[in-house]
Every structure is written in C-alpha cells, then in structure tokens.
Design a protein around this motif. Structure first.
Motif, mmCIF file in Angstrom:
data_model
loop_
_atom_site.group_PDB
_atom_site.id
_atom_site.type_symbol
_atom_site.label_atom_id
_atom_site.label_comp_id
_atom_site.label_asym_id
_atom_site.label_seq_id
_atom_site.Cartn_x
_atom_site.Cartn_y
_atom_site.Cartn_z
ATOM 1 N N GLY A 1 106.281 -27.379 48.094
ATOM 2 C CA GLY A 1 105.132 -26.790 47.424
ATOM 3 C C GLY A 1 104.378 -27.807 46.604
ATOM 4 N N THR B 1 95.979 -18.809 42.484
ATOM 5 C CA THR B 1 94.746 -19.580 42.394
ATOM 6 C C THR B 1 93.767 -18.958 41.402
ATOM 7 O OG1 THR B 1 93.688 -18.340 44.188
ATOM 8 C CG2 THR B 1 94.938 -20.290 44.809
ATOM 9 N N ASN C 1 95.450 -24.352 41.829
ATOM 10 C CA ASN C 1 96.008 -23.835 43.080
ATOM 11 C C ASN C 1 97.472 -24.263 43.211
ATOM 12 O OD1 ASN C 1 96.225 -22.676 45.647
ATOM 13 N ND2 ASN C 1 95.616 -24.568 46.670
ATOM 14 N N SER C 2 98.365 -23.287 43.196
ATOM 15 C CA SER C 2 99.790 -23.540 43.408
ATOM 16 C C SER C 2 100.233 -22.871 44.696
ATOM 17 C CB SER C 2 100.618 -23.005 42.235
ATOM 18 O OG SER C 2 100.442 -23.781 41.086
ATOM 19 N N THR C 3 101.052 -23.576 45.467
ATOM 20 C CA THR C 3 101.564 -23.015 46.716
ATOM 21 C C THR C 3 103.039 -23.351 46.868
ATOM 22 O OG1 THR C 3 100.962 -25.003 47.982
ATOM 23 C CG2 THR C 3 99.337 -23.209 47.882
ATOM 24 N N CYS C 4 103.735 -22.506 47.615
ATOM 25 C CA CYS C 4 105.152 -22.711 47.900
ATOM 26 C C CYS C 4 105.458 -22.115 49.268
ATOM 27 C CB CYS C 4 105.999 -22.046 46.819
ATOM 28 S SG CYS C 4 107.783 -22.249 47.022
ATOM 29 N N ALA D 1 104.061 -20.398 41.354
ATOM 30 C CA ALA D 1 104.474 -19.974 42.699
ATOM 31 C C ALA D 1 105.932 -20.364 42.899
ATOM 32 C CB ALA D 1 103.603 -20.622 43.771
ATOM 33 N N ALA E 1 104.682 -14.896 42.563
ATOM 34 C CA ALA E 1 103.496 -15.650 42.164
ATOM 35 C C ALA E 1 102.755 -14.920 41.054
ATOM 36 C CB ALA E 1 102.564 -15.866 43.357
ATOM 37 N N SER F 1 101.446 -18.131 46.567
ATOM 38 C CA SER F 1 100.321 -18.926 46.081
ATOM 39 C C SER F 1 99.689 -18.245 44.872
ATOM 40 C CB SER F 1 99.267 -19.128 47.173
ATOM 41 O OG SER F 1 98.641 -17.899 47.501
ATOM 42 N N THR G 1 98.756 -9.321 48.236
ATOM 43 C CA THR G 1 97.823 -10.046 47.375
ATOM 44 C C THR G 1 97.348 -9.152 46.239
ATOM 45 O OG1 THR G 1 97.041 -11.461 49.177
ATOM 46 C CG2 THR G 1 95.586 -11.217 47.275
ATOM 47 N N THR H 1 102.060 -13.245 47.834
ATOM 48 C CA THR H 1 103.384 -13.575 48.368
ATOM 49 C C THR H 1 103.567 -12.929 49.729
ATOM 50 O OG1 THR H 1 104.412 -11.678 47.246
ATOM 51 C CG2 THR H 1 104.469 -13.806 46.100
#
Length: 247
Positions: free
Chosen positions: A131, A100, A119-122, A204, A38, A98, A65, A86
């Motif tokens: 995601g 952000t 905001n990206s998430t997987c 992500a 990420a 993620s 993080t 991650t």
C-alpha cells in the motif's frame, strides 16, 4: 546380503519421508478471512476541540463505498468530498481499501496544516499486502516561524518535526503479526501541551487470508516426489511379504 532388520529400517525411513513430503504445504496467512478498513479523518480531542470518530468509514466485510460531502468538525475543515472504500473476495483471499479527499485544513491551535491530494490505498493477497499513503502537497504554518513544506509522495514513514507542536509522519506504514498492513497518508502526534493528541488522515488497512475453497496442496514436483516415495514403500512391503512366505 541385507539383513531383515536393515530392510525394516530402510522401509520405515521411506515411509517417514513419504509422510513428511505429502503433508508439507504452504504457510497461509494468519487471518481466517480477508479483512479491510478505511476512513479519511479521525482525531483525539485537541486543545479543547471535540474528538472526531473515524469518518466516513468503510469496513470489509461487508465493504462498499461511503462518502461525506465536506466536514467542519474538531480540527478538520474541508468542503471537498471524503471517500472511504473497502472490498474483498473470500474465494481468492484478497482485500483492498482506499481513503481519499482532494483538500483538507487542520487547525492545531499553535499551527495550521493545509493538505491537498490525500490518497491512501492498501491491497492484500494470501501472500501479503502492499500500500501507500500520499499527498500531492502540504504546508504547515506557525506564528512567527517559516512555513514547513510537507513532501509530496514521501517515502514510507517519513517524519517531519513541527517545533513546539509535535511530529508529522507521512506515508506511515506498519504491518501486524497477522499480516494486516496499516497505511496512514498523514499522522500528526501532538506534544503534551496539546493533550498529546493524535490525528489520522487517510487511513487504509487490509489483510489477506487463505482462499475459502482452497485446500493447502504441495506443488506438482513435490507431489511427484511424495508419490514416488509412497510407491517405493508399497513395493518394499510386497517384497518383504513374499520373502517371508518363501523363506
């Protein structure tokens, strides 16, 4: 009466069936171990501005993080905190990522882009990955032309053309052959006049793998069929041997 040759053929068929059933197993993910990556921003050099390496970045393993208290580099400008995270679990074969940032300004020389709520998430398991990459709002401003509004919560791979500048892709999602899903909340591709640069915002990616301690097994119903076939084969062998001795 069944001939000895016919009985032998039936016996061989039963043995083959048992072998095929007992060795069948699930198709595990291609990755040897779960992985994730990420970062919040990255860019090629844009119209004389310096390129920006992925930042802040987090990669699993080891994960965790990473944050950055604002950035004013290359085409990017923000005083908001950028956060990349991650994680993963080799025992379960899962991973997550993620990226952000609350707000971000992008200077493309011929246009400026303002983004909020990036905001990206997987999330990945041995069965696959899902995601999304979203923005709460966005605006592209061009000289002497009306502003372009970027859709909040856009569907995957939504494309927006910026006249004379390039293309914006919202919620970009691609899946590699090994099952790794890559999500970009925003990706901007510039025209050759701007060096054909690419800018990535909210990245992500993640991929699952076979659980570390798991041994591929068939489900109980298939196992029962395989066991029955194996028992039938053994019984047939015993019967043939007895017939041979008593003949």
């Amino acid at each position: 009466m069944t001939s000895r040759r016919t009985r032998a053929r039936l016996l061989a068929g039963a043995a083959l069936t048992a072998t095929l059933v007992c060795t069948a197993g699930p198709a595990w993910a291609a990755l040897p171990a779960p992985e994730a990556k990420a970062y919040v921003v990255a860019a090629d050099a844009v119209a004389g501005l310096v390129s920006v390496s992925p930042m802040p970045a987090s990669t699993y393993p080891s994960g965790g993080t990473n944050t950055l208290a604002g950035v004013h580099l290359g085409p990017f400008a923000t005083d908001s905190v950028l956060t990349a995270t991650t994680s993963g679990d080799p025992q379960a074969g899962t991973s997550g990522a993620s990226a952000t940032v609350d707000s971000l300004g992008v200077d493309l020389t011929l246009a400026t882009v303002s983004l909020t709520g990036i905001n990206s998430t997987c999330a990945a398991t041995p069965a696959g990955a899902t995601g999304s990459g979203v923005i709460a709002g966005g605006t592209v401003r061009l000289p002497l032309l009306p502003s372009i509004t970027l859709q909040a919560g856009a569907a995957p791979n939504t494309q927006v053309s910026i006249p004379g500048v390039g293309t914006v892709v919202l919620n970009e999602q691609t899946t590699a052959a090994n099952g790794v899903l890559t999500v970009n909340a925003v990706r901007i591709s510039l025209l050759p006049i701007l060096n054909g640069a690419n800018l990535t915002i909210g990245h992500a990616e993640c991929g699952g793998a076979e659980p570390a301690e798991a041994v591929p097994m068939i489900n109980p119903q298939v196992a029962a069929v395989g066991g029955a076939a194996a028992l039938a084969t053994a019984a047939a062998l015993v019967h043939l041997r007895r017939r041979k001795h008593t003949a």
